[in-house]
Design a protein around this motif. Sequence first.
Motif: not given
Length: 71
Positions: A53-63
């Motif tokens: 969950a934390v990784r998902g929240a921290l992942t930054h998608d340029a789109r």
Amino acid sequence: MSASLEERLTELEVRLAFVDDTVHALNETVATHDRLLHDLRSAMERLRGDLVAVRGALTHDARDEPPPPHY
């Protein structure tokens, strides 16, 4: 000879009593460790879920970003 046989039988009974006590104590230890291992596995699964969950929240998608102002 009978007294010797009786002494030997008594010695075997005493040893068997100690073995029974040892097996009982080891069984309790194994059961305790099994419960602890189960608890640790459950905690690890919860932590793994939290990490995902934390990784998902921290992942930054340029789109997901708005276009730059010069467009």
